[in-house]
Write an enzyme that holds these catalytic residues in place. Structure first.
Site, short mmCIF file in Angstrom:
data_model
loop_
_atom_site.label_atom_id
_atom_site.label_comp_id
_atom_site.label_asym_id
_atom_site.label_seq_id
_atom_site.Cartn_x
_atom_site.Cartn_y
_atom_site.Cartn_z
N SER A 164 71.31 4.26 16.64
CA SER A 164 70.54 5.44 16.23
C SER A 164 69.58 5.89 17.31
CB SER A 164 69.74 5.13 14.96
OG SER A 164 70.57 5.07 13.83
N HIS A 217 62.52 5.83 10.25
CA HIS A 217 63.67 6.00 11.14
C HIS A 217 63.62 7.37 11.83
CE1 HIS A 217 67.99 6.59 12.17
NE2 HIS A 217 68.02 5.28 12.30
N ASP A 262 67.43 13.59 9.76
CA ASP A 262 67.20 12.16 9.55
C ASP A 262 66.40 11.94 8.28
OD1 ASP A 262 66.44 9.27 10.32
OD2 ASP A 262 67.61 9.93 12.05
#
Length: 737
Positions: A488, A252, A220
């Protein structure tokens, strides 16, 4: 049709209220007819809503009803009335009933036990401003006459919404009000805002996992390795982007990592302690913008996977990434999906990826709430690369919460309305299928929700208490946790479960992980109620949401039997399902059998078939193994094989499930017949190669099989004890030999 109109005309007299004396009629039409064409029959008719492609609601004056009746009479008598094409397109007339008006939450949950209670009432959006004013004014007079308390309202050109306080009798009257479009319970499932204010000082120290704990790798935007909830479990964090370090500059990756490590972070927080049982690894493949513009992401992912697989033995990788420029439009699989399919086979690893997010760019629904969930099934909401990969698990998103922070703070204000309700598909998830009609996504997990602020037209509110709770990169300034919505954050729930299986079964390979997860999945009730069409349900929810209760350990009411083997081309493997005699005995109740199979074939992107070989299963009933073997071995031609009857009652059937590399199906038995009690059940695994795949496939291709038997409604069930005894009895003679 004339009699149908007359019946509907009589039924609508049950409606009460209304700002004028017109009748509200529901018409069922051929989907090809423009509803505006109805006014050719009677100009006095006013179409007020098209609820789906075939259902239209309209206000009829007495003159309009008479005009329709006259033309239908002429048609019935063999005449040729004008606008016959419109009349031929009519399928029926009906009343907008109490059940039609009842909203999803009210239908699912029923009337609240406490009285009085709040309801949200949406009125029909009549087009003319003068009528709109008359509508809400008349409705408010009606509320006062019925002694119904108005808590708040929203009045706009396209939406009139009231929140009212009622008792049961008043509520039932609302369901008969002519001008009520829907009556529903207000949103009530909300994330507690105090969770975002959690102080790490109020939590006990986080212990490290065991030294031999399985690893879960998050590929990520990097990782905040010093985060107090994550740091004790971090095994390694590296960057695979030139010139950038492993730290998370976006946030994220840290948010995804918290879910991958703990699963349901809110559940852990409520328990009062965080105890990781996995090791956490991070490979940075995305930059500060959560993108990858420094080279090919395929190369960065390839390097990261090889590093963590070879150096640490990691087998579960979460890649919460979707390329908006590469939606899957059918045909060949390309891009990162091919890289993941190839690595999964070569290195024996499991990738978990999301479907990607649909934000409406270029195809934004005119009305998010009323077009939901149909817009998720359009071409514009197709899977994003790499979600179309066949050898990975693709995960769609479900809504966990439906009450925003504002809805919780201002309980009388109906302005913020959720698009999805609890356990329905998230309003941003995307839909399959993948190549050849393969079921995608295979699984769904909670990933967040959106709510429309109806006072600001067609916009959604983000980060308003509808997201998944997880670790925040800004922990150093007091933000230990944050909430975010997106597919996600659905994917790492599945990555977490896959790694948890390795805690109990460290020898499980990537095929068995996939088979166990889909074998323990089922459609949430909310998805079944929302998506009546099975194909639509498969495209959005796949095999469903994983039930964790007996995922890693069997119990007396639910047992999982596993097998792994390798099979040559054009061969069959036969397994008998060890169904105990007691499974079919006793009172009428729900008993379930689920079967799942996974394999990881070589792929070739220049071929339409894409996968080099197909391994699939059939469940059949037969008196003995010899009978089954003779039946399948005699079916040398494909048409003969396809004609072999499978056990009746499959949830999907071979055609629907057989296009993917992980397949599952289920059978439910409530009142077994005498014939069913006498039958023995067998799983037959078959391999068939593509002619072009000879140089890619192994002589014997490996696969994993999982069979789950459930008897949850039987408190006296002894499935584990009985099945264990049967399996031991089969093994002992072999040991003696």
């Amino acid at each position: 049709m004339k009699e149908n109109l007359q019946a509907a005309r009589a039924q609508v007299t049950q409606d009460i209220g209304g700002f004028d004396d017109r009748r509200l009629i529901k018409l069922e039409l051929d989907a090809r007819l423009d509803p505006a064409a109805l006014q050719r029959i009677a100009p006095e008719l006013e179409v007020i809503s098209q609820e789906d492609k075939t259902i239209v609601l309209a206000f009829f004056t007495e003159a309009a009803l008479a005009a329709f009746e006259a033309k239908l009479t002429t048609l019935a008598e063999g005449g040729s009335p004008t606008y016959r094409n419109v009349l031929y397109a009519l399928k029926g007339f009906d009343r907008w009933t109490e059940d039609d008006r009842m909203g999803w939450a009210l239908r699912q949950e029923g009337w609240p036990a406490d009285s009085p209670f709040a309801l949200d009432v949406e009125l029909w959006p009549v087009p003319r401003a003068t009528e709109r004013d008359q509508s809400w004014q008349a409705f408010e007079v009606w509320l006062r006459e019925r002694h119904i308390e108005k808590l708040d309202s929203v009045k706009q050109a396209g939406l009139v919404l009231y929140r009212v306080k009622v008792d049961r009798t008043q509520a039932e009257a609302l369901l008969r009000h002519r001008d009520a479009r829907t009556v529903d319970l207000p949103p009530r499932h909300g994330l507690e805002i105090t969770f975002l204010q959690t102080d790490v000082q109020n939590l006990p120290p986080v212990p490290p996992p065991s030294a031999n704990a399985p690893g879960v790798v998050v590929l990520d935007s990097g990782l905040a390795t010093g985060h107090p909830l994550l740091a004790p479990a971090v095994g390694d964090a590296q960057s695979f982007l030139p010139g950038l370090g492993p730290e998370d500059q976006h946030g994220h990756g840290t948010h995804v990592a918290g879910i991958a490590l703990y699963g349901d972070v809110e559940r852990e927080l409520r328990s009062g302690r965080f105890v990781p049982v996995l090791r956490l690894f991070s490979g940075r493949v995305l930059d500060v913008q959560n993108a990858n513009d420094t080279g090919f992401i395929e190369n960065h992912v390839d390097a990261a996977v090889r590093e963590f697989r070879l150096q640490y033995g990691c087998r579960v990788f979460n890649l919460s990434y979707g390329d908006l420029r590469k939606p899957y439009s059918g045909g060949h699989v390309r891009g990162l999906a091919v890289t993941l399919d190839t690595l999964a086979r070569e290195l024996g690893v499991l990738f978990v990826v999301p479907t990607g997010n649909f934000a409406g760019a270029g195809a934004e629904p005119r009305d998010w709430r009323h077009e939901y969930p149909d817009y998720l099934l359009r071409r514009e909401a197709a899977l994003l690369d790499p979600a179309s990969a066949l050898n990975v698990l693709t995960v769609g998103s479900l809504a966990r919460w439906d009450a925003t922070f504002n809805s919780q703070l201002y309980r009388d204000d109906p302005a913020e309305q959720p698009i999805a309700r609890r356990d329905q598909p998230s309003p941003f998830t995307r839909s399959g299928p993948s190549v050849g009609g393969a079921i995608k996504p295979e699984l769904v997990a909670h990933g967040g929700n959106w709510a429309v602020n109806v006072r600001t037209a067609n916009h959604w509110t983000v980060r308003q208490g509808l997201g998944e709770l997880s670790a925040c990169k800004d922990f150093a300034v007091g933000r230990l946790l944050a909430e975010e919505s997106g597919t996600s954050f659905a994917a790492p729930h599945i990555a977490h479960l896959a790694a948890r299986i390795l805690v109990e079964h460290p020898q499980a390979d990537h095929n068995l992980l996939r088979a166990l997860l889909v074998g323990h999945a089922r459609w949430p009730d909310a998805c079944e109620a929302l998506l009546a069409d099975r194909d639509h349900r498969l495209r959005l929810c796949g095999y469903g949401q994983v039930e964790e209760a007996a995922l890693t350990r069997s119990d007396e009411q639910e047992v999982t039997v596993i097998a792994g083997d390798a099979i040559p081309d054009r061969r069959h493997h036969f397994y008998e399902i060890p169904v105990p005699g007691d499974f079919y005995e006793g009172r009428r109740r729900t008993r379930e059998i689920s079967v799942a199979l996974a394999h990881t074939p070589a792929v070739r992107t220049t071929r339409v078939a894409y996968r080099s070989c197909r391994i699939e299963f059939r469940v059949v009933a037969a008196p003995n193994l010899l009978h089954v073997a003779q039946m399948f071995n005699a079916a040398t031609a494909d048409y003969a094989y396809q004609r072999i009857p499978e056990l009746l009652g499959a949830r999907l059937g071979p055609r629907a499930r057989g296009q993917g590399t992980v397949q599952a199906d289920g059978w439910t038995v409530r009142q077994p017949s005498a014939q069913r009690r006498e039958q023995r059940l067998f799983v037959v695994v078959t391999r068939v190669d593509q002619p072009w795949g000879a140089d890619l496939t192994l002589t014997e291709e490996p696969y994993a099989l999982a069979v789950v038997l459930r008897d949850r409604e039987n408190a006296e069930a002894k499935l584990y004890t009985q099945i264990q005894a049967r399996l031991r009895a089969r093994i002992q003679p072999r040991v003696r030999a």
